[in-house]
Design a protein around this motif. Sequence first.
Motif, PDB file in Angstrom:
ATOM      1  N   ASN B  96      31.384  11.637  48.512  1.00  0.00           N
ATOM      2  CA  ASN B  96      31.460  12.181  47.153  1.00  0.00           C
ATOM      3  C   ASN B  96      30.700  13.504  47.145  1.00  0.00           C
ATOM      4  O   ASN B  96      29.483  13.526  47.000  1.00  0.00           O
ATOM      5  CB  ASN B  96      30.833  11.209  46.154  1.00  0.00           C
ATOM      6  CG  ASN B  96      31.613   9.908  46.082  1.00  0.00           C
ATOM      7  OD1 ASN B  96      32.809   9.903  45.801  1.00  0.00           O
ATOM      8  ND2 ASN B  96      30.955   8.801  46.366  1.00  0.00           N
ATOM      9  N   HIS B  97      31.446  14.580  47.356  1.00  0.00           N
ATOM     10  CA  HIS B  97      30.818  15.896  47.453  1.00  0.00           C
ATOM     11  C   HIS B  97      31.111  16.686  46.183  1.00  0.00           C
ATOM     12  O   HIS B  97      32.121  17.374  46.084  1.00  0.00           O
ATOM     13  CB  HIS B  97      31.326  16.628  48.686  1.00  0.00           C
ATOM     14  CG  HIS B  97      31.012  15.907  49.967  1.00  0.00           C
ATOM     15  ND1 HIS B  97      29.786  15.995  50.575  1.00  0.00           N
ATOM     16  CD2 HIS B  97      31.735  15.039  50.715  1.00  0.00           C
ATOM     17  CE1 HIS B  97      29.774  15.223  51.650  1.00  0.00           C
ATOM     18  NE2 HIS B  97      30.952  14.637  51.757  1.00  0.00           N
ATOM     19  N   TYR B 128      36.510   8.203  46.985  1.00  0.00           N
ATOM     20  CA  TYR B 128      35.495   7.903  45.966  1.00  0.00           C
ATOM     21  C   TYR B 128      34.706   6.638  46.325  1.00  0.00           C
ATOM     22  O   TYR B 128      34.686   5.658  45.571  1.00  0.00           O
ATOM     23  CB  TYR B 128      36.130   7.749  44.578  1.00  0.00           C
ATOM     24  CG  TYR B 128      36.748   9.018  44.052  1.00  0.00           C
ATOM     25  CD1 TYR B 128      36.003  10.193  43.942  1.00  0.00           C
ATOM     26  CD2 TYR B 128      38.082   9.058  43.646  1.00  0.00           C
ATOM     27  CE1 TYR B 128      36.576  11.366  43.468  1.00  0.00           C
ATOM     28  CE2 TYR B 128      38.659  10.234  43.165  1.00  0.00           C
ATOM     29  CZ  TYR B 128      37.900  11.371  43.079  1.00  0.00           C
ATOM     30  OH  TYR B 128      38.461  12.520  42.597  1.00  0.00           O
ATOM     31  N   PRO B 129      34.055   6.629  47.493  1.00  0.00           N
ATOM     32  CA  PRO B 129      33.292   5.438  47.883  1.00  0.00           C
ATOM     33  C   PRO B 129      32.106   5.248  46.939  1.00  0.00           C
ATOM     34  O   PRO B 129      31.628   6.215  46.335  1.00  0.00           O
ATOM     35  CB  PRO B 129      32.794   5.795  49.289  1.00  0.00           C
ATOM     36  CG  PRO B 129      32.687   7.284  49.273  1.00  0.00           C
ATOM     37  CD  PRO B 129      33.831   7.752  48.411  1.00  0.00           C
ATOM     38  N   ARG B 130      31.670   3.998  46.804  1.00  0.00           N
ATOM     39  CA  ARG B 130      30.481   3.745  45.994  1.00  0.00           C
ATOM     40  C   ARG B 130      29.284   3.631  46.915  1.00  0.00           C
ATOM     41  O   ARG B 130      29.165   2.680  47.669  1.00  0.00           O
ATOM     42  CB  ARG B 130      30.656   2.485  45.173  1.00  0.00           C
ATOM     43  CG  ARG B 130      31.655   2.704  44.073  1.00  0.00           C
ATOM     44  CD  ARG B 130      31.728   1.556  43.113  1.00  0.00           C
ATOM     45  NE  ARG B 130      32.772   1.835  42.124  1.00  0.00           N
ATOM     46  CZ  ARG B 130      33.220   0.959  41.263  1.00  0.00           C
ATOM     47  NH1 ARG B 130      32.720  -0.258  41.248  1.00  0.00           N
ATOM     48  NH2 ARG B 130      34.158   1.290  40.402  1.00  0.00           N
ATOM     49  N   ARG B 131      28.444   4.639  46.868  1.00  0.00           N
ATOM     50  CA  ARG B 131      27.289   4.648  47.761  1.00  0.00           C
ATOM     51  C   ARG B 131      26.021   4.839  46.938  1.00  0.00           C
ATOM     52  O   ARG B 131      26.043   5.479  45.893  1.00  0.00           O
ATOM     53  CB  ARG B 131      27.414   5.789  48.772  1.00  0.00           C
ATOM     54  CG  ARG B 131      28.603   5.650  49.705  1.00  0.00           C
ATOM     55  CD  ARG B 131      28.433   6.598  50.857  1.00  0.00           C
ATOM     56  NE  ARG B 131      29.681   6.849  51.566  1.00  0.00           N
ATOM     57  CZ  ARG B 131      29.910   7.975  52.235  1.00  0.00           C
ATOM     58  NH1 ARG B 131      29.010   8.938  52.246  1.00  0.00           N
ATOM     59  NH2 ARG B 131      31.035   8.140  52.887  1.00  0.00           N
ATOM     60  N   ASN B 145      25.900   9.581  49.183  1.00  0.00           N
ATOM     61  CA  ASN B 145      27.246  10.055  48.857  1.00  0.00           C
ATOM     62  C   ASN B 145      27.650  11.261  49.701  1.00  0.00           C
ATOM     63  O   ASN B 145      28.822  11.547  49.870  1.00  0.00           O
ATOM     64  CB  ASN B 145      27.310  10.457  47.383  1.00  0.00           C
ATOM     65  CG  ASN B 145      27.226   9.268  46.467  1.00  0.00           C
ATOM     66  OD1 ASN B 145      28.149   8.476  46.397  1.00  0.00           O
ATOM     67  ND2 ASN B 145      26.103   9.117  45.780  1.00  0.00           N
TER      68      ASN B 145
END
Lengths: 180, 246
Positions: B96-97, B128-131, B145
Motif C-alpha cells: 500500500n504505497h 490492497y493487503p492488510r498490514r 504497508n
Amino acid sequence: MIEPRLKVATCSLAGCFGCHMSLLDLDERLFDLAERVELDRSPLTDIKELGECDIGLIEGGVCNAENVHVLMEFRARCKVLIAIGACALNGGIPAMRNQFALKDCLEESYLRGIGLVDPQIPNDPEIPLLLDQVHPVHEVVKIDYFLPGCPPSADTIWTFVSQLLSGQAVALSYTQIHYD
Amino acid sequence: MSERPHFTLDGRRVPFQDGQTLMTAALDAGVYIPHLCFNPEFTPHGSCRVCLVEVNGRVQAACTTPAAAGLIVQSEIEELREIRRGILQMLFVEGNHVCPACEKSGACQLQAVAYYVGMLAPHYTHFYPRRPVDASHPEAVLDFNRCILCELCVRASRDVDGKNIFAVQGRGIQARLVVNTPSGQLGATPFSLHDKAAQVCPTGTILIKHRGYETPIGQRLYDRKPISVVGDVAQVSESRGGRRHD
C-alpha cells in the motif's frame, strides 16, 4: 475556416476536486484552452448529461455504485479517456479505507463518532451504495492516458493537454511527474 | 604498463578490479544502474531484479554478476526499461504505497526509481493487503504497508549492528517482514536511531518519529533531480536530505 473545438468532459469520482482546482490553476491559459476545447459535462459547467466527447478527464477512484456508472458512461462516450491524479491512478487517500471492513468504517463514522445524536447508518435509497473497497479507474475501464500527481500541477496539466491537443507524443519533464 | 580490464556498458568502457560486480564497477565509474535491494555496503541480495541488464545477450542482475573483461552489457534499452517498469508496478500494487500520505515521499528510493524508469501508473490490479503499523518504539515507526522485502534492514541489523532485530517470515506471497521478538513489537527491541538498520530502508517502512516534515515537500532529495544524479537516499548524508548519519 474556424476549426471545430474538441469536446471535453470532466468529473470527480472518489476525489477531492483538487485536480479540478489544479485545472483552474491554468489561470490565463484557460483562455487559450477555451479556444480549442468546449466543455461538456463537468463540475465547471454543471451540465448533467454526458454527450459524445473527444476527451474525458477522470479525477478520483471508484468508491460507490454511482462512480462505476459514471465511469462506464464516460468510457462509452469519450474517444480518449484520461485518468488524472493519485486517486484515479491507485485509489489514493480514499483507498486507505481498504485496510478496514466497510462495516467497521460505517460504524466508526455513524455509530461511534463523537457527539452523535440518534446515531444510524444512512440508508436513503438516493445515496449510492458504497463498494466494499475503493478501486483505481483502470481496474474498471480501459484508460488511455495516466497523469500522476496529488494533484498534478497546472504546468503538468498544461504540458500534457498542449501535447495531446497538438497530436504530439506526451513527454513530461522530470519535475512534472510526481506521485505526491 | 598493462591496461586495466574493462567491460562495455551501453557503449562506454567501464574498468573494474578483481572481485567487482557489474554494479559496483558501474557505480565506481559513475554510471547509474537502477536498483532497490542493492546497497554497496552490503553483500548483494539479487532479489528485487530492478538492476537487470543484458550481458552478452542474456538478462542478468547487475548486482550479482561478476565483472569480466570484454563483456558487452546493455542497461538503458527500451526492452529493459519495460521490464523494470513492470517490476516497479508490481511492487506498487503488492503493498500500500500511498505517496500523498507518506512522510517519506520525495526522499523515497522506491518512488525515485519508479520516476527514473518512467512509471506513470501502477497498471496492475491492486492487492490492497492488510498490514499492520507498529508505533511501539519511542523513536521510530514501522509501516509494513510499504515494505518491499529488500532485506536491507535485516542485513544491516544482523551484519553491522549485531542485533538481528528484523527477519522475513513465510514464503512466496506470504513472505513478510517481522520484528524478531516474542511480541513482534519494535518497542521490545534494542533498536536505536544510531543503528545502521535505521538508515538503509529504500521506502517509508522504517520512519523516524517527530521529523517527518522537517524538509517540506518540494524541497526533498528527489523533488528536483533524478536518482541517477542525486544517488541513493541511504548514501546521501542527512544534511543533504538523505539518511546517512553525518
